[in-house]
Design a protein around this motif. Structure first.
Motif, PDB file in Angstrom:
ATOM      1  N   THR A 119       8.919   3.998 -21.640  1.00  0.00           N
ATOM      2  CA  THR A 119       8.240   3.366 -20.510  1.00  0.00           C
ATOM      3  C   THR A 119       7.325   4.352 -19.791  1.00  0.00           C
ATOM      4  OG1 THR A 119      10.055   3.869 -18.998  1.00  0.00           O
ATOM      5  CG2 THR A 119      10.128   1.738 -20.127  1.00  0.00           C
ATOM      6  N   GLU A 120       6.377   3.789 -19.077  1.00  0.00           N
ATOM      7  CA  GLU A 120       5.465   4.561 -18.231  1.00  0.00           C
ATOM      8  C   GLU A 120       5.715   4.145 -16.792  1.00  0.00           C
ATOM      9  OE1 GLU A 120       3.168   6.799 -19.234  1.00  0.00           O
ATOM     10  OE2 GLU A 120       3.132   6.444 -21.391  1.00  0.00           O
ATOM     11  N   THR A 121       5.504   5.063 -15.848  1.00  0.00           N
ATOM     12  CA  THR A 121       5.709   4.761 -14.438  1.00  0.00           C
ATOM     13  C   THR A 121       4.422   5.020 -13.673  1.00  0.00           C
ATOM     14  OG1 THR A 121       8.045   5.345 -14.583  1.00  0.00           O
ATOM     15  CG2 THR A 121       7.071   5.309 -12.387  1.00  0.00           C
ATOM     16  N   ILE A 122       4.057   4.055 -12.838  1.00  0.00           N
ATOM     17  CA  ILE A 122       2.911   4.193 -11.945  1.00  0.00           C
ATOM     18  C   ILE A 122       3.457   4.075 -10.532  1.00  0.00           C
ATOM     19  CG2 ILE A 122       0.684   3.246 -11.243  1.00  0.00           C
ATOM     20  CD1 ILE A 122       0.587   1.875 -14.018  1.00  0.00           C
ATOM     21  N   GLU A 123       3.030   4.964  -9.655  1.00  0.00           N
ATOM     22  CA  GLU A 123       3.548   4.956  -8.288  1.00  0.00           C
ATOM     23  C   GLU A 123       2.403   5.122  -7.295  1.00  0.00           C
ATOM     24  OE1 GLU A 123       6.458   7.875  -5.872  1.00  0.00           O
ATOM     25  OE2 GLU A 123       7.255   7.109  -7.760  1.00  0.00           O
ATOM     26  N   ARG A 124       2.481   4.370  -6.216  1.00  0.00           N
ATOM     27  CA  ARG A 124       1.512   4.472  -5.123  1.00  0.00           C
ATOM     28  C   ARG A 124       2.254   4.220  -3.812  1.00  0.00           C
ATOM     29  NH1 ARG A 124      -1.228   5.335  -9.037  1.00  0.00           N
ATOM     30  NH2 ARG A 124      -3.372   4.736  -9.472  1.00  0.00           N
ATOM     31  N   THR A 125       1.695   4.718  -2.712  1.00  0.00           N
ATOM     32  CA  THR A 125       2.166   4.356  -1.383  1.00  0.00           C
ATOM     33  C   THR A 125       1.125   3.434  -0.766  1.00  0.00           C
ATOM     34  OG1 THR A 125       3.397   6.400  -1.109  1.00  0.00           O
ATOM     35  CG2 THR A 125       2.847   5.185   0.895  1.00  0.00           C
ATOM     36  N   VAL A 126       1.577   2.233  -0.419  1.00  0.00           N
ATOM     37  CA  VAL A 126       0.698   1.209   0.145  1.00  0.00           C
ATOM     38  C   VAL A 126       0.919   1.200   1.656  1.00  0.00           C
ATOM     39  CG1 VAL A 126       0.151  -1.256   0.155  1.00  0.00           C
ATOM     40  CG2 VAL A 126       0.861  -0.148  -1.982  1.00  0.00           C
ATOM     41  N   PRO A 127      -0.158   1.274   2.454  1.00  0.00           N
ATOM     42  CA  PRO A 127      -0.006   1.358   3.908  1.00  0.00           C
ATOM     43  C   PRO A 127       0.311   0.007   4.554  1.00  0.00           C
ATOM     44  CG  PRO A 127      -2.334   1.388   3.348  1.00  0.00           C
ATOM     45  CD  PRO A 127      -1.567   1.393   2.046  1.00  0.00           C
ATOM     46  N   ALA A 128       1.467  -0.542   4.173  1.00  0.00           N
ATOM     47  CA  ALA A 128       1.944  -1.821   4.720  1.00  0.00           C
ATOM     48  C   ALA A 128       3.453  -1.860   4.546  1.00  0.00           C
ATOM     49  CB  ALA A 128       1.296  -2.991   3.988  1.00  0.00           C
ATOM     50  N   SER A 129       4.101  -2.764   5.277  1.00  0.00           N
ATOM     51  CA  SER A 129       5.556  -2.903   5.166  1.00  0.00           C
ATOM     52  C   SER A 129       5.938  -3.506   3.813  1.00  0.00           C
ATOM     53  CB  SER A 129       6.057  -3.822   6.281  1.00  0.00           C
ATOM     54  OG  SER A 129       5.591  -5.145   6.045  1.00  0.00           O
ATOM     55  N   PRO A 130       7.186  -3.267   3.361  1.00  0.00           N
ATOM     56  CA  PRO A 130       7.629  -3.915   2.126  1.00  0.00           C
ATOM     57  C   PRO A 130       7.494  -5.438   2.179  1.00  0.00           C
ATOM     58  CG  PRO A 130       9.148  -2.165   2.688  1.00  0.00           C
ATOM     59  CD  PRO A 130       8.186  -2.316   3.854  1.00  0.00           C
ATOM     60  N   SER A 131       7.740  -6.054   3.341  1.00  0.00           N
ATOM     61  CA  SER A 131       7.624  -7.520   3.417  1.00  0.00           C
ATOM     62  C   SER A 131       6.175  -7.968   3.221  1.00  0.00           C
ATOM     63  CB  SER A 131       8.198  -8.055   4.721  1.00  0.00           C
ATOM     64  OG  SER A 131       7.498  -7.539   5.827  1.00  0.00           O
ATOM     65  N   ARG A 132       5.212  -7.212   3.736  1.00  0.00           N
ATOM     66  CA  ARG A 132       3.792  -7.567   3.536  1.00  0.00           C
ATOM     67  C   ARG A 132       3.390  -7.369   2.078  1.00  0.00           C
ATOM     68  NH1 ARG A 132      -0.021 -10.897   3.784  1.00  0.00           N
ATOM     69  NH2 ARG A 132      -2.119 -10.080   3.998  1.00  0.00           N
ATOM     70  N   VAL A 133       3.806  -6.269   1.475  1.00  0.00           N
ATOM     71  CA  VAL A 133       3.498  -6.028   0.062  1.00  0.00           C
ATOM     72  C   VAL A 133       4.127  -7.139  -0.782  1.00  0.00           C
ATOM     73  CG1 VAL A 133       3.810  -4.452  -1.892  1.00  0.00           C
ATOM     74  CG2 VAL A 133       3.228  -3.536   0.380  1.00  0.00           C
ATOM     75  N   TRP A 134       5.381  -7.495  -0.465  1.00  0.00           N
ATOM     76  CA  TRP A 134       6.067  -8.571  -1.188  1.00  0.00           C
ATOM     77  C   TRP A 134       5.273  -9.873  -1.095  1.00  0.00           C
ATOM     78  CZ3 TRP A 134      10.142  -8.834  -4.439  1.00  0.00           C
ATOM     79  CH2 TRP A 134      10.662 -10.100  -4.715  1.00  0.00           C
ATOM     80  N   GLU A 135       4.824 -10.204   0.125  1.00  0.00           N
ATOM     81  CA  GLU A 135       4.054 -11.441   0.325  1.00  0.00           C
ATOM     82  C   GLU A 135       2.786 -11.450  -0.520  1.00  0.00           C
ATOM     83  OE1 GLU A 135       1.658 -13.807   3.875  1.00  0.00           O
ATOM     84  OE2 GLU A 135       2.737 -11.960   4.348  1.00  0.00           O
ATOM     85  N   LEU A 136       2.077 -10.325  -0.552  1.00  0.00           N
ATOM     86  CA  LEU A 136       0.845 -10.244  -1.338  1.00  0.00           C
ATOM     87  C   LEU A 136       1.127 -10.306  -2.838  1.00  0.00           C
ATOM     88  CD1 LEU A 136      -1.064  -7.594   0.774  1.00  0.00           C
ATOM     89  CD2 LEU A 136      -1.716 -10.002   0.450  1.00  0.00           C
ATOM     90  N   TRP A 137       2.323  -9.886  -3.253  1.00  0.00           N
ATOM     91  CA  TRP A 137       2.680  -9.834  -4.667  1.00  0.00           C
ATOM     92  C   TRP A 137       3.298 -11.139  -5.165  1.00  0.00           C
ATOM     93  CZ3 TRP A 137       3.057  -4.374  -6.394  1.00  0.00           C
ATOM     94  CH2 TRP A 137       3.071  -4.251  -7.780  1.00  0.00           C
ATOM     95  N   THR A 138       3.744 -11.998  -4.250  1.00  0.00           N
ATOM     96  CA  THR A 138       4.551 -13.146  -4.679  1.00  0.00           C
ATOM     97  C   THR A 138       4.043 -14.495  -4.173  1.00  0.00           C
ATOM     98  OG1 THR A 138       6.055 -12.861  -2.806  1.00  0.00           O
ATOM     99  CG2 THR A 138       6.638 -11.729  -4.877  1.00  0.00           C
ATOM    100  N   THR A 139       2.810 -14.553  -3.714  1.00  0.00           N
ATOM    101  CA  THR A 139       2.213 -15.822  -3.309  1.00  0.00           C
ATOM    102  C   THR A 139       0.878 -15.990  -4.034  1.00  0.00           C
ATOM    103  OG1 THR A 139       1.007 -14.875  -1.429  1.00  0.00           O
ATOM    104  CG2 THR A 139       3.253 -15.698  -1.001  1.00  0.00           C
TER     105      THR A 139
END
Length: 155
Positions: A2-22
């Protein structure tokens, strides 16, 4: 391997979740550079499905698709393997767009963790059938995360 990609997104986990799951969130950042994403189905649960159409819209991507005998728009499917709001998401992508290659599935697992400055996003990505296509996948996933960072930074 496997390969891993990592970033820090300047938003809360709930906001990132919303953008990823709607559908609205996904359509705003999911597409690789030069493409557009239109979500037609999203059943967010383990065993549920995401169906979307990815369309090449920029000249360079249109030319690449045409030169490689690929359609400009393709419907894609992902089947969720794990949905743990707002921290983990796993999905198997149906890889059915590679010319002269039988369709198969590829697993991506996403972990979201609150950190100073936002949310650490870690994507663990199963490789595709060869190194060239794996590198294309990784470049696309990295571009998606970069798009997500730009989106939330502009909000």
């Amino acid at each position: 391997m496997t390969e891993t990609i990592e970033r820090t997104v300047p938003a809360s986990p709930s906001r990132v979740w919303e953008l990823w799951t709607t559908p609205e969130g996904i359509s705003r950042w999911w597409a690789p550079k030069g493409f557009r994403t239109d979500v037609s189905r999203l059943d967010l649960r383990a065993g549920g499905e995401l169906v979307y159409t990815m369309t090449a819209v920029a000249a360079e991507q249109v030319a690449f698709m045409e030169q490689n005998g690929m359609p400009l728009a393709t419907e894609s499917r992902k089947r969720f393997t794990e949905v743990t709001e707002p921290s983990r998401l796993g999905y198997r992508s149906v890889i059915d767009f590679v010319p002269d290659h039988e369709p198969y599935e590829q697993l991506t697992q996403v972990e979201l963790e609150a950190v100073e400055g936002g949310t650490r996003v870690q994507m663990v990505v199963e490789p595709l059938h060869d190194e060239v296509w794996t590198q294309r996948l990784l470049a696309g996933r990295a571009n998606e995360l970069d798009n997500l960072i730009v989106l939330v930074a502009s909000e």
